[in-house]
Scaffold this active site. Structure first.
Site, short mmCIF file in Angstrom:
data_model
loop_
_atom_site.label_atom_id
_atom_site.label_comp_id
_atom_site.label_asym_id
_atom_site.label_seq_id
_atom_site.Cartn_x
_atom_site.Cartn_y
_atom_site.Cartn_z
N HIS A 6 18.91 23.11 -10.46
CA HIS A 6 18.20 23.60 -11.64
C HIS A 6 17.20 24.69 -11.27
O HIS A 6 16.85 24.86 -10.12
CB HIS A 6 17.50 22.46 -12.41
CG HIS A 6 16.27 21.91 -11.77
ND1 HIS A 6 16.24 20.70 -11.13
CD2 HIS A 6 15.00 22.38 -11.71
CE1 HIS A 6 15.03 20.45 -10.70
NE2 HIS A 6 14.25 21.47 -11.02
N ARG A 10 8.20 27.79 -17.24
CA ARG A 10 7.15 27.21 -18.10
C ARG A 10 7.22 27.87 -19.46
O ARG A 10 7.29 29.11 -19.56
CB ARG A 10 5.78 27.44 -17.47
CG ARG A 10 5.62 26.74 -16.15
CD ARG A 10 4.22 26.94 -15.57
NE ARG A 10 4.18 26.53 -14.19
CZ ARG A 10 4.13 25.26 -13.78
NH1 ARG A 10 4.11 24.29 -14.66
NH2 ARG A 10 4.10 24.98 -12.49
N GLU A 53 15.38 23.82 -16.44
CA GLU A 53 14.27 22.90 -16.70
C GLU A 53 13.16 23.65 -17.40
O GLU A 53 12.62 24.62 -16.86
CB GLU A 53 13.75 22.31 -15.38
CG GLU A 53 12.53 21.44 -15.55
CD GLU A 53 11.90 21.05 -14.21
OE1 GLU A 53 10.66 21.04 -14.14
OE2 GLU A 53 12.64 20.79 -13.23
N ASN A 57 3.43 22.43 -20.62
CA ASN A 57 2.11 21.87 -20.26
C ASN A 57 1.34 21.62 -21.55
O ASN A 57 1.05 22.55 -22.30
CB ASN A 57 1.36 22.82 -19.34
CG ASN A 57 2.01 22.89 -17.98
OD1 ASN A 57 2.31 21.88 -17.37
ND2 ASN A 57 2.25 24.10 -17.50
N HIS A 72 14.83 37.33 -12.98
CA HIS A 72 15.56 36.93 -14.17
C HIS A 72 16.50 35.77 -13.85
O HIS A 72 16.80 35.51 -12.69
CB HIS A 72 16.37 38.10 -14.74
CG HIS A 72 17.44 38.62 -13.84
ND1 HIS A 72 17.21 39.66 -12.97
CD2 HIS A 72 18.73 38.24 -13.63
CE1 HIS A 72 18.33 39.90 -12.28
NE2 HIS A 72 19.26 39.04 -12.66
N GLU A 122 19.83 37.78 -17.81
CA GLU A 122 20.93 38.74 -17.67
C GLU A 122 22.22 38.05 -18.10
O GLU A 122 22.54 36.96 -17.64
CB GLU A 122 21.04 39.19 -16.22
CG GLU A 122 22.10 40.23 -15.99
CD GLU A 122 22.17 40.69 -14.54
OE1 GLU A 122 22.74 41.77 -14.30
OE2 GLU A 122 21.68 39.96 -13.65
#
Length: 131
Positions: A6, A10, A53, A57, A72, A122
């Site tokens: 993965h 954020r 993922e 927060n 990217h 991309e």
């Protein structure tokens, strides 16, 4: 050998990001882990075991500064032109389709789409090394 499983980014708004990745790349929530100060959302689709993922927060209200180090994420598709039209039609920010040639031959065809937090993805035509 190591296996890539993965990549984490954020994000500010879970619903907005889940909606974006579902609509643009067909990713669905595979797992959601809620903790006291943050939430982890794992997204994937049947094309690959690799997951994205999303880390949310809790209590954060300001956009993340992506700085000058982020590059990217990349995905490949079988119909680049069709996906460009479809994703643009959803109202997401897409760049123009670019053809990248090397030594007289086509190396890659691609465009970039920007997610709600400013991350660039991309989108490559499946061709050559980009399967």
């Amino acid at each position: 050998m190591a296996k890539s499983i993965h990549s984490m980014i954020r994000v500010l708004d879970e619903d907005r990001s889940v909606d974006f990745y579902n609509k643009t790349f067909g990713l669905a929530v595979a797992d959601r882990l809620d903790f006291e100060t943050f939430t982890l959302v794992y997204m994937s689709n049947a094309e690959s075991e690799f997951e994205l993922e999303l880390t949310i927060n809790k209590g954060r209200t300001e956009a993340y500064n992506l700085g000058d180090g982020y590059g990217h994420l990349a995905v490949s598709v079988s119909d680049l032109d069709g996906e460009h039209t479809r994703i643009s039609g959803l109202g997401f920010t897409t760049g123009k389709i670019v053809e990248f040639n090397r030594d007289g031959g086509l190396l890659a065809r691609f465009f970039f789409v920007t997610d709600p937090d400013g991350y660039r993805i991309e989108v490559l035509q499946r061709h050559g090394r980009f399967k």
